[in-house]
Design an enzyme around this catalytic site. Structure first.
Site, PDB file in Angstrom:
ATOM      1  N   HIS A 190      18.928  25.544 -26.012  1.00 28.98           N
ATOM      2  CA  HIS A 190      17.894  25.694 -26.503  1.00 28.98           C
ATOM      3  C   HIS A 190      17.477  25.704 -28.086  1.00 28.98           C
ATOM      4  CE1 HIS A 190      18.946  27.779 -22.418  1.00 28.98           C
ATOM      5  NE2 HIS A 190      17.905  26.777 -21.962  1.00 28.98           N
TER       6      HIS A 190
ATOM      7  N   GLU B 253      14.763  15.126 -15.564  1.00 31.53           N
ATOM      8  CA  GLU B 253      13.612  14.235 -16.709  1.00 31.53           C
ATOM      9  C   GLU B 253      14.059  12.737 -16.265  1.00 31.53           C
ATOM     10  OE1 GLU B 253      17.073  16.760 -17.408  1.00 31.53           O
ATOM     11  OE2 GLU B 253      15.870  18.099 -17.194  1.00 31.53           O
TER      12      GLU B 253
END
Lengths: 328, 365
Positions: free
Chosen positions: A132, A63
């Site tokens: 998540h 990321e």
């Protein structure tokens, strides 16, 4: 106006990226699995086939690399749209967002800028556990130099994504993943139908209580509003859509008129975006309030797995808060 | 991938040098730089050192808040600068780069004004000293978080490749940077994309006080290039011409589409990490003095003198020119005055948002 077929939010995002890439060759997409796979949620479906590996870049699993590289691309003249696979995975790239993306214009005195978009599916309700399901938008809103949007409908996702890509400032574009395929919406064919960043949408006009929400929680807020209508009440419903900047004018005008407000967001309660909205309401409108602004929110726990639904501020909790402000 | 014009092999055990300590040319190829270029490089180093030393003096006088002494790094930096096409290629510098931006052409007044935080700073006095940048010369704005510029540099190079601009990105950093996750993230992405970028590590063997042996289990930085699929060059960074020639080859290689390279330039910082550091706590004086004897300015001067391109008179004249340049820049920077208080609210976003307009009113009344 011409109509295209009804699309879900995630289909709309893929369509919108396609339209913007066709419109402007500076627009590129990068992220994990955005290429041949079309994104794990298919938000970049078919782009690789159409635009090739130079403009639809399968990045390494990093990321920091995705967001950081987008900074350099943007400074060099591209309009990158970076995908972070889940908002929960943005943290390795958080320093890039805070130290590079948000600061570049300021620290260089406007010499260098980073007109980029970082997309990320956020929020719970998909049985994803804490890694998540999180709603980390407050981190971004707290960081000067970023714009933050969080649409709740396909049409807004389209209009805001177009605005974000065309904006000269970096935009964190948050997507409510549990609404990705919840509804289909017919969309205007006009490729330049933008939704301005910083403008809320009034979903329902009413007189008894103002409900303010955004993103995934708009679903539960809408259901709560429908239940209130069945009870003979008249809720006024605002979808913030943009969190930085957020539409103070629309919210304050409604709350000044109605005097009661309930703020709904699934993000953890403490130091949340809605905390800022509540504080602003208190600062500006204390004399006109008929009840304290109440927040109905996620809890100050990590997002749970087994209690996925109970964690979310559902219609029942929203209605209890409404009852409190009505009875105050 | 072998280049026809290749002068250097990657992954040598010994650092590459092209001149000896006494200033002899020792490379197995012919020098192809004219007298003007050679003198220019030396003059750039004199300027870099003079600016750096003057900033330290201003810091002690309370006119500059902070410095990150650059003495000892001039040879590596001048080599890097002259290997670039100034204003065409991009530089992603780090805070110890002084000679480097100046040799690329950043006006002394801009560097000094940035350090002093006056209105003559193109970055509008937004950063602490030693963070000069120039849009005009593609010198990217340095950020203090170590290695956070590595992924942006990689992205810039990926953009160059995608857009076919014939440009190269050069990204500099110290040895400490290589321990950050973002260093790996950026170098790895550049490697995967074959982007036109040269990563240039100025290894002075200290990250503030932490010695190289505590920084990594590896005995070098350049060998790490193996793992990213790019050549790694090991260079004596106290030899300005070695820095130049290796960087020139790495930059040309990147420009020709052969992808990134990692260049490790062994240098030494004569001063502390910064004006807030006390390096006597962790470095023996004898070590500092030993490295000072290998000074890159003295080495290039000896080289020039041997070739009849420099003498005491030239040195005296060049020093006077540099002193006048620095005096003039400081005077100009000071004359520009302070940046307005309300400038604090600008450049957060393209336009000042309503909320900041209110906050500005709160301050200004």
């Amino acid at each position: 106006m011409d109509r295209v077929s009804a699309l879900t939010m995630v289909q709309t995002i893929a369509r919108t990226l396609d339209e913007e890439m066709a419109r402007d060759e500076r627009v590129v997409v990068l992220g994990e699995d955005v290429g041949k796979r079309g994104g794990v949620f298919l938000a970049t479906e078919k782009l690789f086939d159409k635009y090739g590996p130079d403009r639809v870049i399968d990045s390494p699993l990093s990321e920091a690399a995705i967001i950081g590289a987008a900074v350099g691309m943007a400074a060099h003249g591209l309009r990158p749209v970076a995908e972070i696979q889940f908002a929960d995975y943005v943290y390795p790239g958080f320093d890039q967002l805070v130290s590079q993306v948000a600061k570049l214009r300021y620290r260089s005195g406007g010499q260098f800028t980073a007109p980029l978009v970082v997309r990320m599916p956020a929020g719970g309700g998909v049985k994803g556990g804490h890694h998540h399901s999180q709603s980390p938008e407050a981190h971004f809103v707290h960081t000067a130099g970023l714009k933050v949007v969080f649409p709740s409908t396909p049409a807004d996702a389209r209009g805001l994504l177009k605005s974000a890509i065309r904006d000269d400032d970096p935009v964190v574009f948050m997507e409510p993943k549990r609404l990705y395929r919840a509804v289909k919406e017919e969309l205007p064919d006009d490729p330049d139908a933008l939704v301005p960043i910083g403008k809320a949408a009034v979903r329902r006009v009413g007189d008894d209580v103002v409900l303010v929400s955004y993103g995934g929680s708009m679903a539960e807020t809408t259901r709560a509003a429908e239940a209130l209508v069945e009870q003979g009440l008249s809720p006024h419903v605002i979808d913030l859509r943009s969190l930085a900047p957020w539409d103070e004018d629309t919210v304050l005008a409604a709350v000044a008129r109605v005097g009661r407000v309930v703020l709904v967001s699934e993000a953890p309660k403490s130091a949340s975006v809605m905390s800022e909205v509540a504080a602003t309401i208190a600062e500006e409108l204390l004399d006109q309030l008929l009840a304290p602004p109440l927040r109905v929110s996620g809890f100050d726990t990590p997002y749970p797995y087994a209690q996925d639904r109970e964690y979310l501020p559902g219609p029942a909790r929203i209605m209890r808060a409404v009852q409190r402000v009505l009875d105050y | 991938m072998i280049l026809e014009s290749q002068l250097f092999q990657p992954f040598t055990d010994e650092p590459i040098a092209v001149t000896s300590e006494s200033g002899e040319w020792i490379a197995p190829f012919e020098l192809d730089l004219g007298p003007d270029k050679l003198r220019r490089m030396y003059q750039d180093m004199l300027l870099g050192r003079a600016v750096d030393e003057r900033m330290s003096r201003l810091q002690r006088q309370g006119k500059v808040s902070f410095v990150a002494p650059s003495g000892g790094h001039e040879g590596a930096q001048v080599g890097i600068a002259h290997a670039l096409r100034a204003g065409h290629d991009w530089l992603f510098p780090y805070y110890r780069d002084v000679t480097l931006p100046l040799a690329i052409g950043v006006p002394v007044v801009e560097f000094v004004a940035q350090a002093m935080g006056t209105a003559a700073d193109p970055s509008r006095a937004r950063q602490m000293p030693y963070h000069a940048s120039s849009k005009e010369l593609n010198v990217f704005s340095a950020a203090s978080p170590i290695a956070s510029h590595i992924p942006p540099a990689a992205g810039c190079a990926i953009s160059m490749k995608l857009r076919g601009t014939d440009q190269v990105t050069v990204c500099t950093f110290g040895d400490g940077s290589t321990s950050e996750g973002d260093w790996h993230a950026g170098v790895n992405f550049a490697g995967a994309q074959g982007a036109p970028i040269v990563f240039a590590c100025q290894n002075n063997r200290y990250a503030i006080s932490v010695g190289f042996e505590k920084q990594t289990g590896s005995d070098s930085i350049y060998t790490k290039a193996h793992a990213y699929g790019m050549p790694g060059y090991f260079v004596d960074g106290m030899d300005p011409l070695a820095a130049y020639y290796v960087m020139r080859e790495a930059v040309q290689r990147a420009r020709d589409g052969f992808g990134p390279a990692l260049v490790e330039l062994l240098v030494y910082r004569y001063g502390g990490h910064s004006s807030a550091d006390d390096d006597s706590r962790y470095r023996p004086r004898a070590e500092v003095e030993a490295w000072r004897k290998r000074d890159p300015l003295a080495r290039l001067r000896r080289f020039l003198t041997r070739r009849g391109l420099w003498d005491d008179a030239a040195e005296k004249e060049a020093e006077a020119v540099v002193r006048a340049q620095v005096d003039d820049a400081i005077a100009q920077a000071q004359a520009a005055g302070d940046v307005a208080v309300e400038a604090m609210f600008e450049d957060v976003l393209a336009e000042v948002p309503e909320r900041l307009v209110k906050q500005r009113s709160e301050l200004l009344g």
